[in-house]
Design an enzyme around this catalytic site. Structure first.
Site, PDB file in Angstrom:
ATOM      1  CB  SER A  22      -0.089 -10.896  42.126  1.00  0.00           C
ATOM      2  OG  SER A  22       0.625 -11.398  43.180  1.00  0.00           O
ATOM      3  CG  ASN A 108      10.187  -6.974  48.270  1.00  0.00           C
ATOM      4  OD1 ASN A 108       8.967  -7.343  48.163  1.00  0.00           O
ATOM      5  ND2 ASN A 108      10.575  -5.757  48.810  1.00  0.00           N
ATOM      6  CB  THR A 153      12.447  -1.646  -4.186  1.00  0.00           C
ATOM      7  OG1 THR A 153      12.344  -1.006  -5.531  1.00  0.00           O
ATOM      8  CG2 THR A 153      13.446  -2.391  -4.190  1.00  0.00           C
ATOM      9  CG  HIS A 154       9.534   2.126  -3.823  1.00  0.00           C
ATOM     10  ND1 HIS A 154       9.681   2.995  -3.154  1.00  0.00           N
ATOM     11  CD2 HIS A 154      10.926   1.978  -4.546  1.00  0.00           C
ATOM     12  CE1 HIS A 154      10.692   3.709  -3.084  1.00  0.00           C
ATOM     13  NE2 HIS A 154      11.476   3.015  -3.862  1.00  0.00           N
ATOM     14  CB  SER A 275     -16.497 -16.000   2.565  1.00  0.00           C
ATOM     15  OG  SER A 275     -17.758 -15.529   2.283  1.00  0.00           O
ATOM     16  CG  ASN A 283     -10.958 -15.372   3.092  1.00  0.00           C
ATOM     17  OD1 ASN A 283     -10.797 -14.854   2.020  1.00  0.00           O
ATOM     18  ND2 ASN A 283     -12.059 -15.217   3.739  1.00  0.00           N
ATOM     19  CE1 TYR A 315       7.930  -5.988  44.384  1.00  0.00           C
ATOM     20  CE2 TYR A 315       6.724  -4.839  45.917  1.00  0.00           C
ATOM     21  CZ  TYR A 315       6.674  -5.567  44.876  1.00  0.00           C
ATOM     22  OH  TYR A 315       5.438  -6.302  44.358  1.00  0.00           O
ATOM     23  CD  GLN A 320       0.608  -7.690  42.787  1.00  0.00           C
ATOM     24  OE1 GLN A 320       1.105  -7.885  43.857  1.00  0.00           O
ATOM     25  NE2 GLN A 320      -0.659  -7.625  42.625  1.00  0.00           N
TER      26      GLN A 320
HETATM   27  N1  ARG Z   1       3.014 -10.308  44.638  1.00  0.00           N
HETATM   28  C1  ARG Z   1       4.086  -9.240  44.665  1.00  0.00           C
HETATM   29  C2  ARG Z   1       4.702  -9.299  43.143  1.00  0.00           C
HETATM   30  O1  ARG Z   1       4.430  -9.752  42.095  1.00  0.00           O
HETATM   31  C3  ARG Z   1       4.992  -9.986  45.419  1.00  0.00           C
HETATM   32  C4  ARG Z   1       5.958  -9.263  46.079  1.00  0.00           C
HETATM   33  C5  ARG Z   1       5.159  -8.664  47.151  1.00  0.00           C
HETATM   34  N2  ARG Z   1       6.043  -7.932  48.126  1.00  0.00           N
HETATM   35  C6  ARG Z   1       5.453  -6.785  48.877  1.00  0.00           C
HETATM   36  N3  ARG Z   1       6.334  -6.058  49.524  1.00  0.00           N
HETATM   37  N4  ARG Z   1       4.179  -6.652  48.857  1.00  0.00           N
HETATM   38  O2  ARG Z   1       5.542  -8.244  43.109  1.00  0.00           O
END
Ligand code: ARG
Length: 470
Positions: A22, A108, A153-154, A275, A283, A315, A320
């Site tokens: 991530s 987490n 309206t409309h 244009s 525009n 979790y 993620q």
């Molecule tokens: N990169 C993870 C996220 O954005 C962080 C938490 C990862 N936790 C795990 N148990 N792999 O959610």
């Protein structure tokens, strides 16, 4: 620090590492992650869970990183996320002792905390921007309290109003959008830190302290909920989707109103394009793009809800995948808001054209029926029929509203009811005049200059109050 060396014999395959990383969209969490680690480490030391000297080293290294910025991190693809990258940095600075930082903390609860910190910041900015926009619209409205225009309206001519009254409709919608963002913020402003992986910790961590240090209103009272909840993201993106809905409606009107056919406003050059082949063109591209980009918010909201759907507690790594959609929503909402505000606040209003349209198409017919009720005690339905027939007759005979006389009206009334109306000529002309018509609407919420001023006063008070508490 290689997380895997304990449990695994093999490295993750390069493609799996890249697929699950991530890091790319975690970059926005960089500063929040440092704050989160600082608060947690301070708390660990205060609770005597870790040695104060170790805590001091960790804190100093985190502060150094804050100063150096994200470029000081090793962001190779095999670093799973920003939390690991930050921890690796601290380890590289102070060695193994860095590992104490993660006592009684999990990624987490950390990621959930970081997300909330960043989102709070963005929502605060957006709230301020909405207030600035509302204030700008009120300023523009103050110049147009007697700029009579047609309201639809409309998308058909309905009744006259003023440009100020129409602008205040925008402002009131924006006020609710503001309040919705503010309300969503309340549920973002809750600290999950201390939930750890999902069931807290046997270390005596102090959740109130980290809540205070991180500036949260309160902490989440169930650790399993703390690490799995992302409704705060869905709700925030929903509130931004509605904000963008308001903005897209404004854009739609600017597109229409700037056409030759309407000719009510001219959008500033700064927000227009031309244009490549038709040299005469102007525009309304900013309005069009903003109108289209609103769809991005709706799409992101759907994606977020669909990721959340039916996830088991607590979790799951699925969570993620919400982050990039949150960032995209925030950045598009902020852009749309900024551009639409700047575009609207620089339009030129064609007052003559506004008045001409308001006068051209019997938009004051309701009030002609109303005076029959008021002056002659005729039931509104009968009056409605007489005026309907009158308009039809006028259109056939090519008569303009200003040419409607007592005689024509009496002729039609007699045909329909057998009796003349004998309404005062001056009164007829007065109710048919759009400005007089608008001025007569003294009901709260209506377009008369007094009512518009009253509404604007309340909106100004609202803005003032919000500025001074947020
Ligand atoms: N990169 C993870 C996220 O954005 C962080 C938490 C990862 N936790 C795990 N148990 N792999 O959610």
């Amino acid at each position: 620090m290689n997380l895997r060396s304990g449990r695994f014999k093999q490295k993750m395959s390069a493609e799996a590492a890249e697929f699950t990383s991530s890091l790319e969209f975690d970059k926005k969490l960089f500063e929040a992650d440092i704050e989160c680690n600082l608060a947690h480490t301070t708390m660990l030391a205060q609770q005597k869970i870790i040695d104060p000297e170790t805590a001091d080293k960790i804190i100093r290294s985190l502060k150094k990183l804050r100063k150096e910025g994200i470029t000081a991190l090793n962001l190779d693809y095999d670093v799973e996320d920003i939390h690991m990258a930050v921890e690796n940095y601290v380890s590289s600075q102070i060695g193994e002792e860095a590992g104490f930082m993660h006592t009684a903390k999990s990624r987490n609860d950390q990621v959930a905390t970081d997300l909330r910190i960043v989102l709070k910041d963005n929502l605060e900015d957006i709230q301020q921007e909405i207030l600035v926009f509302m204030e700008g619209i009120l300023q523009l409205a103050s110049e147009h309290e007697e700029t009579v225009m047609i309201a639809y309206t409309h998308l058909q001519h309905a009744q006259p109003t003023t440009f100020a009254h129409h602008l205040l409709a925008y402002t009131h919608s924006l006020k609710r959008d503001y309040e919705r963002v503010k309300d969503a913020y309340k549920r973002v402003d809750l600290n999950p830190l201390g939930s750890a992986a999902l069931t807290t910790s046997s270390f005596p961590i102090d959740r109130e302290l980290t809540t205070h240090l991180l500036g949260f209103q309160d902490y989440l009272r169930n650790s399993m909920d703390g690490v799995s909840a992302r409704d705060f993201i869905a709700e925030s993106v929903f509130s931004l989707s509605l904000l963008c809905t308001t903005l897209s409606k404004i854009c739609e009107e600017m597109v229409l109103w700037s056409t030759y056919e309407f000719g009510i406003v001219e959008i500033a050059d700064e927000f227009s394009s031309t244009s490549s082949i038709m040299p005469q063109k102007k525009n309304p591209d900013v309005a069009e793009i903003a109108r289209a980009k609103t769809a991005i918010l709706y799409g992101e909201l759907m994606t977020i809800l669909t990721i959340l759907r039916a996830l088991p507690y607590t979790y799951n790594r699925d969570l993620q995948e919400i982050s990039p959609h949150l960032w995209n929503s925030l950045h598009n909402a902020q852009d749309i808001l900024k551009l639409v505000a700047n575009m609207l606040l620089t339009v030129k209003v064609n007052k003559e054209r506004c008045l001409k349209l308001a006068k051209s198409n019997f938009a004051t017919a309701t009030d002609l029926a109303d005076i029959m009720v008021r002056e002659k005690n005729i039931p509104f339905r009968t009056a409605h029929k007489i005026v309907g027939r009158l308009v039809s007759h006028a259109l056939d005979q090519n008569l303009k509203p200003a040419q409607i006389s007592t005689a024509v009206l009496d002729q039609i009334a007699q045909e329909l009811t057998g009796e003349k109306l004998d309404l005062d000529e001056k009164l007829i002309q007065k109710v048919l005049d759009p400005l007089e018509n608008v001025k007569s609407r003294q009901v709260p919420g209506g377009p008369s200059p007094e009512q518009v001023q009253e509404a604007a006063k309340h909106l100004k008070q609202f803005i003032f109050k919000e500025r001074n508490i947020t």
